[in-house]
Design an enzyme around this catalytic site. Structure first.
Site: not given
Ligand code: DSN
Length: 422
Positions: A59, A232, A57, A203, A229, A238
């Site tokens: 925090e 991707k 942990y 974003d 994120t 993740r």
């Molecule tokens: N689930 C993501 C996507 O596939 O674009 C977006 O949150």
């Protein structure tokens, strides 16, 4: 045993879960994975996610924690932050958001009050739930106004963005989304945000790896707050990050912790640091440009076969195909393609007359297949498989799907997958 790193202890302790993990490794190996938001992480990233860091942990932030024993976690988080700042050229980075939706929520918490007006892209036009769509908390707790794409071009309607911003004076403007196949004009968004006094939030979840690799213009210097994120095109675990300029750093940090979250997931932070180390290497630039080259080649091959692409093509990793002229919905097509070893998702297209759960389109992306080593010369074969399966799905004929799946496996056998050994 196919999963790498091997999982002998898990196999002995919990064969049921281990069997499913092994089966998933094989599934990921055997399919052409075209889900635009997915990738294959490196074995180093996989190893980092499976470490004892998950026991801890932490925090707070490095040097200012609420728990003792941070001798190793603090330098790990500092490394992740420094690497994020260096890769993107940002003043500040917060690497603690659990995923993209919490990262976006932090922007709301930092710079708006419940009931305030925000401006984001409509979900069916390519936006994200957390850009103010009605079923999301962001659409329920804020007064969300939405822009879309132009019907004639399929591209973001910046005149509409400007008109809506002038009319509604939003606190936040979101640029970016989940199904935008074209370059996002961050300078144009920045000009609009500045005119109306809004905070521009870029974003870049889908395109972060392309930005890092120089294959898409960067929002740094245009958007003071950038959410993404990490899993991707950036090819990390993740997780998520928020990059800011110096002025917006403190508010974002306070919003993430203690505003929204408890302890950061330290194993994820370590894996983000590893992925950012990989993204800083020259070969990641080749990867990012390879992703775009593959997407353009796949787009050309599908156009040659009479497929309609929203906006007529792509500038990035993503294609949105409107199947209306093929007389089949996106869902039955996606399901047939999955059975034939080609994995993607059904998707709404702008101005879709069909329902979101049974829409007109499919979304494809080339981040994962590029990691796997596929090149532009492989895209005509993928388009041919897609065409065979979509044609069969339109006739509700399943007879040829296994043959396509076998051909897919034969091609992919030549391309090793990180995380799998035959
Ligand atoms: N689930 C993501 C996507 O596939 O674009 C977006 O949150």
């Amino acid at each position: 045993m196919t999963h790498q790193p091997a999982i002998p202890t898990l196999s002995a302790a919990d064969p049921e879960i281990a069997g499913l993990v092994e089966a998933e490794a094989t599934r990921q190996h055997d399919k052409v994975r075209l889900i635009a938001s997915e990738n294959y992480v490196s074995r180093a990233v996989l190893e980092a996610t499976g470490t004892v860091l998950t026991n801890k942990y932490s925090e707070g932030y490095a040097g200012r924690r609420y728990y003792e024993g941070q001798q190793n976690v603090d330098p790990i988080e500092r490394l992740a932050i420094e690497r994020a700042k260096a890769v993107f050229g940002a003043d500040h980075a917060n690497v603690q958001p659990y995923s993209g939706s919490p990262a976006n929520l932090a922007a709301y918490l930092a710079f708006a009050q419940p009931g305030d007006t925000i401006l984001g892209m409509a979900l069916p036009d390519g936006g994200h739930l957390t850009h103010g769509w009605s079923v999301s908390a962001t659409g329920k707790w804020f007064n969300a106004v939405r822009y879309g794409v132009r019907k004639e071009t399929g591209r973001v309607d910046l005149d509409q963005v400007r008109d809506l911003a002038r009319e509604h004076r939003p606190k936040l403007i979101f640029a970016g989304g989940t199904a935008i196949p074209r370059i996002i004009d961050f300078p144009a968004f920045a000009e609009i945000a500045e005119e109306v006094g809004a905070v521009l939030v870029a974003d870049i979840a889908h395109i972060a790896g392309l930005v890092a690799g120089g294959a898409h213009p960067s929002p740094v210097g245009h958007a003071p707050v950038i959410t993404t994120t990490t899993h991707k095109t950036l090819r990390g675990p993740r997780g998520a990050m928020i990059l800011t300029d110096a002025e917006h750093a403190k508010a974002v940090d306070k919003a993430v912790f203690p505003g929204l979250q408890g302890g950061p997931h330290n194993h994820t932070t370590a894996a983000i640091a590893v992925a950012l180390g990989e993204a800083a290497r020259p070969d990641f630039r080749d990867y990012a440009h390879g992703v775009v080259a593959n997407a353009k080649a796949l787009a050309d091959a599908l156009l040659d076969r009479g497929y309609e692409l929203v906006s007529g093509g792509t500038d990035n990793h993503l294609l949105l195909v409107d199947l209306t002229n093929k007389q089949v919905g996106g869902k039955p097509a996606a399901q047939a393609l999955d059975r034939a070893g080609i994995e993607l998702n059904y998707n709404t297209v702008p101005f879709d007359p069909r329902k979101p759960f049974d829409p007109s389109g499919i979304r494809l992306g080339t981040a994962a297949i590029t990691t796997r080593g596929l090149r532009p010369e492989h895209q005509p074969a993928i388009a041919e498989w897609i065409d065979r399966v979509v044609t069969a799905a339109a006739r509700e004929d399943e007879s040829g799907l296994d043959t396509v799946a076998a051909e897919v496996r034969e091609l992919l056998a030549e391309f090793p997958m990180p995380g799998y050994v035959a």
